[in-house]
Design a protein around this motif. Structure first.
Motif, PDB file in Angstrom:
ATOM      1  N   THR A 110       0.835  -1.195   0.000  1.00  0.00           N
ATOM      2  CA  THR A 110       0.000   0.000   0.000  1.00  0.00           C
ATOM      3  C   THR A 110       0.874   1.251   0.000  1.00  0.00           C
ATOM      4  O   THR A 110       0.636   2.186  -0.768  1.00  0.00           O
ATOM      5  N   LYS A 111       1.873   1.266   0.836  1.00  0.00           N
ATOM      6  CA  LYS A 111       2.759   2.435   0.946  1.00  0.00           C
ATOM      7  C   LYS A 111       3.537   2.653  -0.348  1.00  0.00           C
ATOM      8  O   LYS A 111       3.706   3.789  -0.794  1.00  0.00           O
ATOM      9  N   ARG A 112       3.997   1.561  -0.973  1.00  0.00           N
ATOM     10  CA  ARG A 112       4.731   1.687  -2.236  1.00  0.00           C
ATOM     11  C   ARG A 112       3.860   2.309  -3.315  1.00  0.00           C
ATOM     12  O   ARG A 112       4.318   3.151  -4.083  1.00  0.00           O
ATOM     13  N   ARG A 113       2.618   1.894  -3.394  1.00  0.00           N
ATOM     14  CA  ARG A 113       1.712   2.456  -4.396  1.00  0.00           C
ATOM     15  C   ARG A 113       1.468   3.939  -4.165  1.00  0.00           C
ATOM     16  O   ARG A 113       1.424   4.720  -5.106  1.00  0.00           O
ATOM     17  N   VAL A 114       1.326   4.335  -2.915  1.00  0.00           N
ATOM     18  CA  VAL A 114       1.127   5.745  -2.597  1.00  0.00           C
ATOM     19  C   VAL A 114       2.357   6.548  -2.986  1.00  0.00           C
ATOM     20  O   VAL A 114       2.248   7.624  -3.588  1.00  0.00           O
ATOM     21  N   ALA A 148       4.870  10.258  -9.365  1.00  0.00           N
ATOM     22  CA  ALA A 148       4.361  10.552 -10.710  1.00  0.00           C
ATOM     23  C   ALA A 148       3.756  11.954 -10.754  1.00  0.00           C
ATOM     24  O   ALA A 148       3.982  12.708 -11.715  1.00  0.00           O
ATOM     25  N   ARG A 149       2.993  12.322  -9.721  1.00  0.00           N
ATOM     26  CA  ARG A 149       2.428  13.678  -9.673  1.00  0.00           C
ATOM     27  C   ARG A 149       3.520  14.730  -9.591  1.00  0.00           C
ATOM     28  O   ARG A 149       3.451  15.781 -10.250  1.00  0.00           O
ATOM     29  N   ARG A 150       4.541  14.453  -8.811  1.00  0.00           N
ATOM     30  CA  ARG A 150       5.669  15.382  -8.660  1.00  0.00           C
ATOM     31  C   ARG A 150       6.379  15.573  -9.988  1.00  0.00           C
ATOM     32  O   ARG A 150       6.700  16.702 -10.386  1.00  0.00           O
ATOM     33  N   LYS A 205       5.165  15.110 -13.018  1.00  0.00           N
ATOM     34  CA  LYS A 205       4.288  15.857 -13.936  1.00  0.00           C
ATOM     35  C   LYS A 205       4.354  17.354 -13.653  1.00  0.00           C
ATOM     36  O   LYS A 205       4.377  18.165 -14.568  1.00  0.00           O
ATOM     37  N   ARG A 206       4.356  17.694 -12.357  1.00  0.00           N
ATOM     38  CA  ARG A 206       4.429  19.096 -11.978  1.00  0.00           C
ATOM     39  C   ARG A 206       5.753  19.706 -12.427  1.00  0.00           C
ATOM     40  O   ARG A 206       5.782  20.817 -12.984  1.00  0.00           O
ATOM     41  N   ILE A 207       6.834  18.989 -12.250  1.00  0.00           N
ATOM     42  CA  ILE A 207       8.149  19.480 -12.683  1.00  0.00           C
ATOM     43  C   ILE A 207       8.173  19.651 -14.198  1.00  0.00           C
ATOM     44  O   ILE A 207       8.657  20.672 -14.714  1.00  0.00           O
ATOM     45  N   ASP A 208       7.644  18.665 -14.935  1.00  0.00           N
ATOM     46  CA  ASP A 208       7.614  18.764 -16.397  1.00  0.00           C
ATOM     47  C   ASP A 208       6.763  19.937 -16.859  1.00  0.00           C
ATOM     48  O   ASP A 208       7.122  20.636 -17.812  1.00  0.00           O
ATOM     49  N   ARG A 209       5.634  20.168 -16.191  1.00  0.00           N
ATOM     50  CA  ARG A 209       4.774  21.302 -16.548  1.00  0.00           C
ATOM     51  C   ARG A 209       5.494  22.623 -16.328  1.00  0.00           C
ATOM     52  O   ARG A 209       5.416  23.545 -17.151  1.00  0.00           O
ATOM     53  N   GLN A 210       6.228  22.727 -15.230  1.00  0.00           N
ATOM     54  CA  GLN A 210       6.951  23.959 -14.940  1.00  0.00           C
ATOM     55  C   GLN A 210       8.089  24.178 -15.935  1.00  0.00           C
ATOM     56  O   GLN A 210       8.319  25.303 -16.382  1.00  0.00           O
ATOM     57  N   LYS A 211       8.781  23.107 -16.302  1.00  0.00           N
ATOM     58  CA  LYS A 211       9.848  23.236 -17.296  1.00  0.00           C
ATOM     59  C   LYS A 211       9.289  23.644 -18.641  1.00  0.00           C
ATOM     60  O   LYS A 211       9.887  24.450 -19.352  1.00  0.00           O
ATOM     61  N   GLN A 212       8.131  23.089 -18.990  1.00  0.00           N
ATOM     62  CA  GLN A 212       7.482  23.437 -20.260  1.00  0.00           C
ATOM     63  C   GLN A 212       7.099  24.914 -20.252  1.00  0.00           C
ATOM     64  O   GLN A 212       7.283  25.622 -21.238  1.00  0.00           O
ATOM     65  N   ALA A 213       6.571  25.398 -19.127  1.00  0.00           N
ATOM     66  CA  ALA A 213       6.175  26.802 -19.029  1.00  0.00           C
ATOM     67  C   ALA A 213       7.373  27.735 -19.118  1.00  0.00           C
ATOM     68  O   ALA A 213       7.269  28.826 -19.678  1.00  0.00           O
ATOM     69  N   LEU A 214       8.518  27.306 -18.604  1.00  0.00           N
ATOM     70  CA  LEU A 214       9.728  28.124 -18.678  1.00  0.00           C
ATOM     71  C   LEU A 214      10.427  28.009 -20.027  1.00  0.00           C
ATOM     72  O   LEU A 214      11.289  28.816 -20.354  1.00  0.00           O
ATOM     73  N   GLY A 215      10.061  26.985 -20.765  1.00  0.00           N
ATOM     74  CA  GLY A 215      10.679  26.777 -22.063  1.00  0.00           C
ATOM     75  C   GLY A 215      12.020  26.081 -21.995  1.00  0.00           C
ATOM     76  O   GLY A 215      12.809  26.159 -22.944  1.00  0.00           O
ATOM     77  N   THR A 216      12.313  25.410 -20.911  1.00  0.00           N
ATOM     78  CA  THR A 216      13.599  24.745 -20.776  1.00  0.00           C
ATOM     79  C   THR A 216      13.536  23.261 -21.088  1.00  0.00           C
ATOM     80  O   THR A 216      14.559  22.587 -21.116  1.00  0.00           O
ATOM     81  N   GLN A 217      12.370  22.765 -21.360  1.00  0.00           N
ATOM     82  CA  GLN A 217      12.229  21.342 -21.667  1.00  0.00           C
ATOM     83  C   GLN A 217      12.150  21.132 -23.178  1.00  0.00           C
ATOM     84  O   GLN A 217      11.493  21.888 -23.870  1.00  0.00           O
ATOM     85  N   ARG A 218      12.856  20.128 -23.646  1.00  0.00           N
ATOM     86  CA  ARG A 218      12.790  19.819 -25.072  1.00  0.00           C
ATOM     87  C   ARG A 218      11.425  19.252 -25.412  1.00  0.00           C
ATOM     88  O   ARG A 218      10.866  18.468 -24.651  1.00  0.00           O
TER      89      ARG A 218
END
Length: 78
Positions: free
Chosen positions: A49-53, A59-61, A63-76
């Motif tokens: 249960t703990k591993r799944r959480v 995964a949420r973290r 996604k948030r990092i990727d979204r922020q990089k996309q907004a800054l334009g630093t992600q390919r």
């Protein structure tokens, strides 16, 4: 969770006396509940249960990092 849903469905069908479940002993209907409790006990004790959480939070973290990089334009772009 699906075992609990099956147990609840069987209980409702037995209570409403539908089909062959009308003659089934109530003791047989307690079996899915016991299996559900055993599974939850195993899942908690083994850390499943703990591993799944943790995986979901990671995964949420990410996604948030990727979204922020996309907004800054630093992600390919792919």
């Amino acid at each position: 969770m699906w075992m609990l849903l099956i147990a609840l469905l069987l209980t409702v069908l037995r209570f409403l006396e539908v089909g062959p479940l009308a003659q089934l002993s109530w003791w047989w209907l307690l079996l899915p509940y016991g299996l559900t409790v055993a599974w939850w006990g195993y899942a908690d004790a083994s850390g499943l249960t703990k591993r799944r959480v943790v995986e979901q939070e990671e995964a949420r973290r990410q996604k948030r990092i990727d979204r922020q990089k996309q907004a800054l334009g630093t992600q390919r772009r792919r």
